[in-house]
Motif scaffolding. Structure first.
Motif, PDB file in Angstrom:
ATOM      1  N   GLU A   3      13.519 -15.582  31.672  1.00 31.79           N
ATOM      2  CA  GLU A   3      12.426 -14.615  31.684  1.00 31.79           C
ATOM      3  C   GLU A   3      11.354 -14.984  30.661  1.00 31.79           C
ATOM      4  OE1 GLU A   3      13.945 -10.728  31.110  1.00 31.79           O
ATOM      5  OE2 GLU A   3      15.045 -10.670  33.017  1.00 31.79           O
ATOM      6  N   PHE A   4      10.139 -14.534  30.920  1.00 26.93           N
ATOM      7  CA  PHE A   4       9.003 -14.822  30.045  1.00 26.93           C
ATOM      8  C   PHE A   4       8.308 -13.518  29.667  1.00 26.93           C
ATOM      9  CE2 PHE A   4       9.649 -18.395  32.900  1.00 26.93           C
ATOM     10  CZ  PHE A   4       9.692 -19.469  32.037  1.00 26.93           C
ATOM     11  N   ASP A   5       7.756 -13.505  28.461  1.00 25.67           N
ATOM     12  CA  ASP A   5       6.944 -12.372  28.018  1.00 25.67           C
ATOM     13  C   ASP A   5       5.481 -12.692  28.272  1.00 25.67           C
ATOM     14  OD1 ASP A   5       9.193 -11.060  27.104  1.00 25.67           O
ATOM     15  OD2 ASP A   5       8.992 -11.842  25.057  1.00 25.67           O
ATOM     16  N   THR A   6       4.793 -11.815  28.970  1.00 22.38           N
ATOM     17  CA  THR A   6       3.368 -12.020  29.222  1.00 22.38           C
ATOM     18  C   THR A   6       2.567 -11.492  28.044  1.00 22.38           C
ATOM     19  OG1 THR A   6       3.655 -11.841  31.618  1.00 22.38           O
ATOM     20  CG2 THR A   6       1.427 -11.504  30.741  1.00 22.38           C
ATOM     21  N   LEU A   7       1.730 -12.366  27.461  1.00 23.95           N
ATOM     22  CA  LEU A   7       0.869 -11.968  26.353  1.00 23.95           C
ATOM     23  C   LEU A   7      -0.433 -11.358  26.857  1.00 23.95           C
ATOM     24  CD1 LEU A   7       1.302 -15.066  24.001  1.00 23.95           C
ATOM     25  CD2 LEU A   7       2.395 -12.834  23.781  1.00 23.95           C
ATOM     26  N   LYS A   8      -1.028 -12.026  27.867  1.00 24.71           N
ATOM     27  CA  LYS A   8      -2.318 -11.538  28.373  1.00 24.71           C
ATOM     28  C   LYS A   8      -2.672 -12.269  29.666  1.00 24.71           C
ATOM     29  CE  LYS A   8      -6.928 -10.285  26.660  1.00 24.71           C
ATOM     30  NZ  LYS A   8      -7.861 -10.334  25.522  1.00 24.71           N
ATOM     31  N   ARG A   9      -3.364 -11.577  30.548  1.00 28.60           N
ATOM     32  CA  ARG A   9      -3.917 -12.186  31.767  1.00 28.60           C
ATOM     33  C   ARG A   9      -5.430 -12.107  31.676  1.00 28.60           C
ATOM     34  NH1 ARG A   9      -0.659 -12.364  36.546  1.00 28.60           N
ATOM     35  NH2 ARG A   9      -2.382 -11.559  37.812  1.00 28.60           N
ATOM     36  N   ILE A  10      -6.087 -13.227  31.899  1.00 23.50           N
ATOM     37  CA  ILE A  10      -7.538 -13.325  31.729  1.00 23.50           C
ATOM     38  C   ILE A  10      -8.160 -13.900  33.001  1.00 23.50           C
ATOM     39  CG2 ILE A  10      -9.400 -14.309  30.318  1.00 23.50           C
ATOM     40  CD1 ILE A  10      -7.339 -14.709  28.087  1.00 23.50           C
ATOM     41  N   PRO A  11      -9.261 -13.337  33.482  1.00 20.80           N
ATOM     42  CA  PRO A  11      -9.926 -13.911  34.651  1.00 20.80           C
ATOM     43  C   PRO A  11     -10.409 -15.334  34.380  1.00 20.80           C
ATOM     44  CG  PRO A  11     -10.749 -11.704  34.189  1.00 20.80           C
ATOM     45  CD  PRO A  11      -9.918 -12.111  33.009  1.00 20.80           C
ATOM     46  N   THR A  12     -10.408 -16.175  35.411  1.00 18.93           N
ATOM     47  CA  THR A  12     -10.938 -17.535  35.314  1.00 18.93           C
ATOM     48  C   THR A  12     -12.075 -17.702  36.311  1.00 18.93           C
ATOM     49  OG1 THR A  12      -9.303 -18.351  36.918  1.00 18.93           O
ATOM     50  CG2 THR A  12      -8.751 -18.537  34.576  1.00 18.93           C
ATOM     51  N   SER A  13     -12.975 -18.610  35.989  1.00 17.46           N
ATOM     52  CA  SER A  13     -14.084 -18.927  36.885  1.00 17.46           C
ATOM     53  C   SER A  13     -13.898 -20.329  37.437  1.00 17.46           C
ATOM     54  CB  SER A  13     -15.421 -18.824  36.148  1.00 17.46           C
ATOM     55  OG  SER A  13     -15.421 -19.671  35.015  1.00 17.46           O
ATOM     56  N   SER A  14     -14.522 -20.612  38.541  1.00 24.94           N
ATOM     57  CA  SER A  14     -14.382 -21.917  39.188  1.00 24.94           C
ATOM     58  C   SER A  14     -14.866 -23.034  38.264  1.00 24.94           C
ATOM     59  CB  SER A  14     -15.188 -21.944  40.484  1.00 24.94           C
ATOM     60  OG  SER A  14     -15.091 -23.198  41.117  1.00 24.94           O
ATOM     61  N   GLY A  15     -14.015 -24.038  38.082  1.00 27.49           N
ATOM     62  CA  GLY A  15     -14.378 -25.169  37.232  1.00 27.49           C
ATOM     63  C   GLY A  15     -14.054 -24.978  35.766  1.00 27.49           C
ATOM     64  N   GLN A  16     -13.535 -23.810  35.372  1.00 30.72           N
ATOM     65  CA  GLN A  16     -13.220 -23.548  33.963  1.00 30.72           C
ATOM     66  C   GLN A  16     -12.170 -24.531  33.456  1.00 30.72           C
ATOM     67  OE1 GLN A  16     -12.466 -19.416  33.095  1.00 30.72           O
ATOM     68  NE2 GLN A  16     -11.316 -19.881  31.237  1.00 30.72           N
ATOM     69  N   ARG A  17     -12.403 -25.069  32.263  1.00 27.42           N
ATOM     70  CA  ARG A  17     -11.509 -26.085  31.711  1.00 27.42           C
ATOM     71  C   ARG A  17     -10.898 -25.683  30.366  1.00 27.42           C
ATOM     72  NH1 ARG A  17     -12.035 -31.201  34.171  1.00 27.42           N
ATOM     73  NH2 ARG A  17     -13.612 -31.212  35.834  1.00 27.42           N
ATOM     74  N   GLN A  18     -11.264 -24.567  29.823  1.00 26.00           N
ATOM     75  CA  GLN A  18     -10.684 -24.105  28.565  1.00 26.00           C
ATOM     76  C   GLN A  18     -10.168 -22.682  28.737  1.00 26.00           C
ATOM     77  OE1 GLN A  18     -12.935 -22.936  24.795  1.00 26.00           O
ATOM     78  NE2 GLN A  18     -12.042 -24.892  24.145  1.00 26.00           N
ATOM     79  N   PHE A  19      -8.962 -22.462  28.216  1.00 20.33           N
ATOM     80  CA  PHE A  19      -8.310 -21.157  28.319  1.00 20.33           C
ATOM     81  C   PHE A  19      -7.779 -20.812  26.935  1.00 20.33           C
ATOM     82  CE2 PHE A  19      -7.525 -24.023  31.856  1.00 20.33           C
ATOM     83  CZ  PHE A  19      -8.213 -23.391  32.887  1.00 20.33           C
ATOM     84  N   GLN A  20      -8.097 -19.617  26.448  1.00 21.18           N
ATOM     85  CA  GLN A  20      -7.681 -19.305  25.089  1.00 21.18           C
ATOM     86  C   GLN A  20      -7.494 -17.812  24.869  1.00 21.18           C
ATOM     87  OE1 GLN A  20     -10.984 -20.980  22.819  1.00 21.18           O
ATOM     88  NE2 GLN A  20     -11.853 -18.951  22.525  1.00 21.18           N
ATOM     89  N   ILE A  21      -6.610 -17.524  23.912  1.00 20.43           N
ATOM     90  CA  ILE A  21      -6.465 -16.182  23.374  1.00 20.43           C
ATOM     91  C   ILE A  21      -6.613 -16.314  21.864  1.00 20.43           C
ATOM     92  CG2 ILE A  21      -5.055 -15.211  25.213  1.00 20.43           C
ATOM     93  CD1 ILE A  21      -2.580 -15.827  23.557  1.00 20.43           C
TER      94      ILE A  21
END
Length: 281
Positions: free
Chosen positions: A90-108
């Motif tokens: 099992e995994f704990d979800t920290l956060k869900r964030i919308p993404t846009s087409s072509g997005q290359r960086q994801f951060q919290i």
């Protein structure tokens, strides 16, 4: 015929879901330390890099940067794995964030990034899941904990030693003068010291401008050299006390032509007897 159909389907369809993680035998962390930024990053083959980053004056970030797995219009889920001793998938979800087409960086950032850093010390690891343009289903990217404990102390020491002021904190400063005086009071000296110490650690500061002013009282032939002397006092402080190159400093004098307040009251005149310091990158 069935074999031909399956082969054609594989050629024409996107690749299936994929998982990206640094190999067990070749996992390395790169620590970058400076008074202004700290990073603890790991290369993830066929994806890019991921890890923790903090700039002085800003919150801690957990960031995943990809070279060749741009996102679709969807969302990215930041999760934490279970600890090895928990014997669960099992995994704990920290956060869900919308993404846009072509997005290359994801951060919290902030408390969530700090939480992830702390949990990694217990053997848990951050995971992101999102839809990549290269695959039919969600991809999974994992940050390995291998060799993490070896690099963590240097990163934590860097965090502890980050310079307290950011560029935005220190970029503009106004100091004030008594009537017909050019000397700096204690508060002004303390404020200028913060600016000078920041300039010494931030090589991106290319110029310091000092703009001096007077109130409208007194003869103009006396106010012109008075205003210039105020700017020179500050320049001499930077150069003499902190060895900031003189060619980096630009002085300007407006005398009483650009008042900050009315010259009709004592309070207004006190605001006008000033020098404005600005850092430029």
């Amino acid at each position: 015929m069935l074999k031909l159909f399956i082969a054609a389907l594989l050629v024409s369809s996107p690749l299936f879901a994929e998982e990206f993680q640094a190999p067990v035998t070749d996992t390395n962390w790169q620590v970058i330390e400076s008074p202004l930024e700290c990073s603890l990053m790991q290369t993830i083959p066929s994806f890019g890099k991921a890890g923790f980053y903090r700039r002085n004056g800003q919150p801690l970030q957990l960031t995943f940067d990809t070279d060749n797995q741009p996102a679709e219009n969807s969302h990215v889920s930041f999760e934490m794995s279970a600890a090895p001793w928990q014997n669960t998938e099992e995994f704990d979800t920290l956060k869900r964030i919308p993404t846009s087409s072509g997005q290359r960086q994801f951060q919290i950032e902030g408390p969530l990034a700090q939480q992830a850093l702390v949990k990694m010390q217990d053997g848990r690891f951050p995971i992101i899941r999102y839809r990549s343009q290269a695959y039919a289903d969600e991809i999974t990217v994992k940050l390995s904990t291998i060799k993490f404990s070896d690099s963590l102390p240097a990163f934590q020491q860097c965090l502890n030693n980050l310079y307290p002021d950011s560029f935005s904190d220190i970029r503009k400063l106004t100091v004030y003068f008594e009537s017909e005086r050019t000397n700096l009071d204690k508060a002004s000296l303390q404020a200028l010291t913060r600016v000078a110490e920041y300039v010494k650690v931030d090589d991106s500061v290319s110029q310091i401008t000092i703009t001096s002013h007077t109130d409208s009282f007194g003869r103009k032939r006396l106010n012109v050299p008075l205003s210039e002397a105020r700017a020179k006092t500050i320049r001499d402080f930077f150069v003499g006390q902190y060895e900031i190159p003189a060619e980096k400093i630009i002085m300007r004098s407006f005398v009483d032509h650009d008042p900050a307040a009315t010259n009709k009251t004592a309070k207004g005149r006190a605001y006008n007897r000033r020098a404005e310091i600005e850092l430029i990158r």
